[in-house]
Design a protein around this motif. Structure first.
Motif, PDB file in Angstrom:
ATOM      1  N   SER A 556      -3.761  11.093  10.289  1.00 36.22           N
ATOM      2  CA  SER A 556      -3.158  12.424  10.355  1.00 36.22           C
ATOM      3  C   SER A 556      -2.137  12.592   9.239  1.00 36.22           C
ATOM      4  O   SER A 556      -1.580  11.617   8.732  1.00 36.22           O
ATOM      5  CB  SER A 556      -2.482  12.631  11.716  1.00 36.22           C
ATOM      6  N   THR A 559       1.826  17.020  12.386  1.00 35.84           N
ATOM      7  CA  THR A 559       1.928  16.951  13.847  1.00 35.84           C
ATOM      8  C   THR A 559       2.164  18.338  14.409  1.00 35.84           C
ATOM      9  O   THR A 559       2.920  19.133  13.838  1.00 35.84           O
ATOM     10  CB  THR A 559       3.093  16.037  14.280  1.00 35.84           C
ATOM     11  N   ASN A 632      -6.578  14.323  15.217  1.00 36.60           N
ATOM     12  CA  ASN A 632      -6.951  12.949  14.860  1.00 36.60           C
ATOM     13  C   ASN A 632      -5.936  11.934  15.391  1.00 36.60           C
ATOM     14  O   ASN A 632      -4.810  11.875  14.894  1.00 36.60           O
ATOM     15  CB  ASN A 632      -7.028  12.778  13.335  1.00 36.60           C
ATOM     16  N   SER A 702     -10.919  12.330  17.911  1.00 35.37           N
ATOM     17  CA  SER A 702     -10.964  13.088  16.658  1.00 35.37           C
ATOM     18  C   SER A 702     -11.919  14.254  16.860  1.00 35.37           C
ATOM     19  O   SER A 702     -13.075  14.067  17.239  1.00 35.37           O
ATOM     20  CB  SER A 702     -11.446  12.214  15.496  1.00 35.37           C
ATOM     21  N   ILE A 759      -2.434  15.686  13.690  1.00 42.48           N
ATOM     22  CA  ILE A 759      -3.487  16.529  13.114  1.00 42.48           C
ATOM     23  C   ILE A 759      -3.659  16.225  11.630  1.00 42.48           C
ATOM     24  O   ILE A 759      -2.800  15.625  10.984  1.00 42.48           O
ATOM     25  CB  ILE A 759      -3.190  18.035  13.304  1.00 42.48           C
ATOM     26  N   TRP A 760      -4.793  16.661  11.123  1.00 40.22           N
ATOM     27  CA  TRP A 760      -5.049  16.621   9.680  1.00 40.22           C
ATOM     28  C   TRP A 760      -5.317  18.048   9.221  1.00 40.22           C
ATOM     29  O   TRP A 760      -6.208  18.728   9.739  1.00 40.22           O
ATOM     30  CB  TRP A 760      -6.239  15.736   9.343  1.00 40.22           C
TER      31      TRP A 760
END
Length: 762
Positions: A556, A559, A632, A702, A759-760
């Motif tokens: 990631s 956030t 993720n 994910s 997160i990504w």
């Protein structure tokens, strides 16, 4: 308004047509056959023939699968063989690599019957001839894949009992619907198949194995502590030079020859050894406690055998994954690599999860301990165990008395477990703990799945190994797989449709092949598996792509933090991205004396669903997202609350509410508040005092979260038949009972509590 005569006539004609159609789909059921097995054999072929004439279905695979069975029963063997070939031509859901071998036992049976119609040979003579001709053309891998196809899992008598159970269920019927008739025919066809072929196949398979392999199936290895370990070694005939050995160490005694030969068919010496007390070992059966030291002694024994070249690898899933890590606690020199899948971590994910004991493991103790082999009939009686949980829940008895409700007396394994509610030295002695991970210097490949119940254990090993050994040569492969799907068991592919979710095409990989590519890489200086492009290799659900990261934290780059807002709309509260200016709370009340309701979301039934069962919990929902992103990793949280009791067990479920209104189950956490700070020791809460606890040990996932989707959180207190019930008195939870439920638990959830999602974002 008066109805016209023409309309009345049309309506009558419609109902008459519908009635005749229903009658046409019914099949006469002569109840007198129930008690006479001779009359079964006389009546069912005719029933199968009648069903064939009327049977239609939209699903081609399901239709053909039923059709060839009906054709076999009806004596239409040539047609059955053609139908079996047609089934194989349909793109299959699982095991695509072995699709050409599907239903071979049925085909050989039909071919034998077809030949009998021409030559009038005895079935046994014709079957032996056809079986030998077929098997002589198979390579070792295909022969091993088919090995269990000719042997019923629980025995012929069990198949007969299943069929009789269906017959008895129809005892009050004079006719059967087409679905009921197919169900009856399928059950009888399977029973008839194995009744005819299994006694013959057992002998023929032994002959075939002896032609291909050198099998030592009665080895008994004495350990340095004086215990005895039963083991099997299989080598390929015609190979004289020492080879690497691939070992499984397990408590399971089913499919053992196929498991062992699996390594041989991939170019290794295959070996399987069993927990002390299993198979031919005379010792007491004790799961988990001695496997590490016993496995070390087995490996040292193997290393001294003339057929071993000094290189030993281990693999396997679940309990077999645990034993590999147990072996690394002692790290014998000849152990060069392990490939644990869906690995259990006793004390951390079984039999308790984050210090909460879960009842699904309870029947397992009888499964492995009733006999020196496995008690399938007892373990697979789901109705009996569900009834037991319900009975315990309704009774309000202490959890420690769960075993007393079976009528079997005290369960020594269960009682040993619940005596250790903290992650104390009892559990720590079984697997590597803290600094012990620093000494594990061999290369490791771990596999697990987002929906693998054993994922928490597998991630514990991966996380701790990398934490204490900065040079750890440890790779992880994880995707949308179940407990079994993540193991590559005997070459099986993952479920292409998992709990109603059709996994992305790129996720449908052969984990089994990756495992043996890894062994070739480490033990034979081969190429590293192509999928291992970095330490963490994960499939992004919904994006149909694999991604690779150097560590869990690198999955990631941002956030999302959601606060548990008190703002209420319809059935849900809001998830807010802003920290509240004013501290407020949501009051939740749980009456532990009420056994008509439960408080715990059952997250095992489906991944995608139309609605969410709140299970008396609190639902929080975010606003729709303006752009897509990837969820993720492991979500975490910090909960601010006060309660009227001294403890609580709680759960947090996370979903994606998709733009089409369906819910996608993402991940889950369950834990005990009094162990939140330290899983080793308990710190009780103070009633009425503001408490703050953090949690991190959730299930990793994910998933590409779509634009327009929302994140949904279901927060709850545990109260169900399937886990301990923590009444919050401060006593050992296993000692608490409904007598401790004098007042409902009241909990104030404060709005500065938050959930963090890794997160990504591009």
């Amino acid at each position: 308004m008066e109805i016209s005569m023409r309309y009345k006539t049309s309506l009558l004609a419609f109902f008459l047509f519908t009635f005749l159609q229903l009658i046409a789909q019914q099949f006469y059921f002569p109840k007198k056959i129930i008690a006479d097995s001779t009359k079964w054999a006389e009546w069912i072929p005719g029933l199968a023939g009648d069903v064939i004439k009327k049977y239609k279905a939209e699903n081609a695979e399901g239709y053909l699968n039923n059709l060839f069975r009906l054709q076999i029963l009806a004596g239409k063997f040539d047609s059955a063989i053609k139908t079996i070939h047609a089934v194989r031509d349909i793109p299959v859901k699982n095991n695509e690599l072995n699709a050409n071998l599907f239903y071979r036992q049925h085909e050989l049976f039909a071919t034998t019957k077809q030949q009998q119609q021409i030559t009038h040979d005895a079935f046994s003579d014709a079957f032996r001839q056809i079986f030998k001709a077929f098997y002589s053309q198979l390579n070792d891998k295909d022969a091993n894949f088919l090995y269990t196809a000719f042997i019923s899992r629980n025995g012929i008598e069990d198949l007969k009992m299943q069929f009789e159970g269906i017959l008895n269920a129809f005892a009050n019927k004079d006719s059967l619907s087409i679905d009921e008739a197919i169900r009856l025919c399928r059950s009888y066809q399977v029973f008839q198949l194995f009744q005819n072929i299994e006694p013959l196949a057992r002998t023929l398979l032994v002959e075939e194995d002896n032609r291909r392999y050198i099998i030592q199936d009665s080895i008994l290895i004495k350990t340095r502590s004086g215990a005895h370990i039963s083991a099997i070694v299989i080598r390929k005939k015609g190979i004289d030079k020492p080879q690497p050995v691939v070992l499984q160490f397990t408590i399971y005694t089913g499919a053992i020859l196929s498991l062992t030969k699996d390594a041989v068919t991939n170019g290794y010496i295959g070996m399987i050894a069993f927990t002390r007390g299993k198979r031919f070992s005379p010792d007491e059966i004790v799961p988990y406690e001695h496997d590490g030291e016993d496995c070390r002694d087995v490996i040292n024994w193997v290393a001294n055998q003339p057929w071993c070249n000094g290189k030993i690898g281990m693999y396997g899933g679940s309990y077999n994954g645990f034993t590999q890590w147990a072996a690394t606690k002692h790290l014998p020199p000849a152990l060069k690599t392990i490939v644990p899948s869906a690995s259990a971590a006793p004390g951390l994910d079984v039999p308790m999860m984050n210090n909460v004991f879960e009842s699904f493991v309870f029947p397992w103790t009888y499964y492995v301990d009733n006999t020196r082999f496995l008690d399938y009939a007892d373990y697979n009686d789901n109705g009996k165990w569900d009834s037991l949980y319900t009975k315990w829940y309704a009774s309000g008895k202490p959890y420690k008395l769960l075993d007393s409700l079976t009528g079997r007396g005290k369960n020594r394994i269960f009682q040993s477990w619940i005596a250790h509610p903290g992650y104390d030295k009892y559990w720590q002695s079984m697997i590597p703990y803290k600094e012990e991970f620093s000494k594990i210097i061999i290369p490791i490949l771990s596999t697990t799945g987002y929906y693998d119940g054993g994922q928490v254990g597998g991630m514990y090993y991966f996380r701790e190994h990398n934490k204490y050994n900065k040079q750890a040569n440890h790779y992880m492969v994880i995707g949308p797989y179940s407990h079994y799907g993540s193991q590559g068991f005997l070459g099986a592919m993952p479920d292409s449709v998992l709990l109603g979710y059709k996994i992305d095409p790129v996720a449908n990989i052969s984990i089994h092949d990756i495992i043996f590519q890894w062994f070739d890489y480490i033990l034979k200086d081969g190429k590293k598996p192509a999928i291992l492009q970095d330490k963490v290799n994960y499939e992004v659900m919904g994006a149909n792509k694999w991604k690779h990261a150097s560590s869990l934290s690198k999955m990631s780059n941002n956030t999302l933090q959601f606060y548990l807002s008190r703002t209420f709309t319809k059935e849900h509260y809001a998830l807010s991205t802003h920290k509240p200016n004013k501290t407020e709370y949501i009051l939740q009340e749980v009456d532990f004396s009420d056994r008509k309701t439960i408080n715990n979301y059952d997250h095992t039934n489906s991944i995608i669903s139309d609605t969410r069962d709140l299970s008396n919990g609190l639902l929080f929902m975010s606003e729709p997202f303006n752009e897509s992103f990837e969820f993720n990793g492991n979500f975490s949280g910090k909960l601010h609350f006060s309660i009227s009791n001294k403890d609580m067990d709680y759960s947090v479920n996370v979903f994606e509410l998709m733009p089409d209104g369906k819910y996608f189950y993402l991940t889950y956490f369950m834990g005990r508040a009094s162990y939140a700070a330290n899983v080793n020791s308990r710190k009780l809460l103070i009633p009425g005092k503001l408490e703050v606890i953090s949690f991190t040990n959730s299930y990793m996932t994910s998933r590409k979260i779509s634009k327009g989707s929302r994140i949904v959180i279901l927060l709850n207190i545990n109260k169900s038949p399937y886990e301990q019930i923590n009444y919050g008195t401060g006593k050992d939870v296993s000692d608490e009972s409904i007598e401790d439920a004098k007042n409902p638990l009241q909990i104030r959830w404060y709005n500065d509590s938050y959930i963090k999602i890794p997160i990504w974002k591009e």
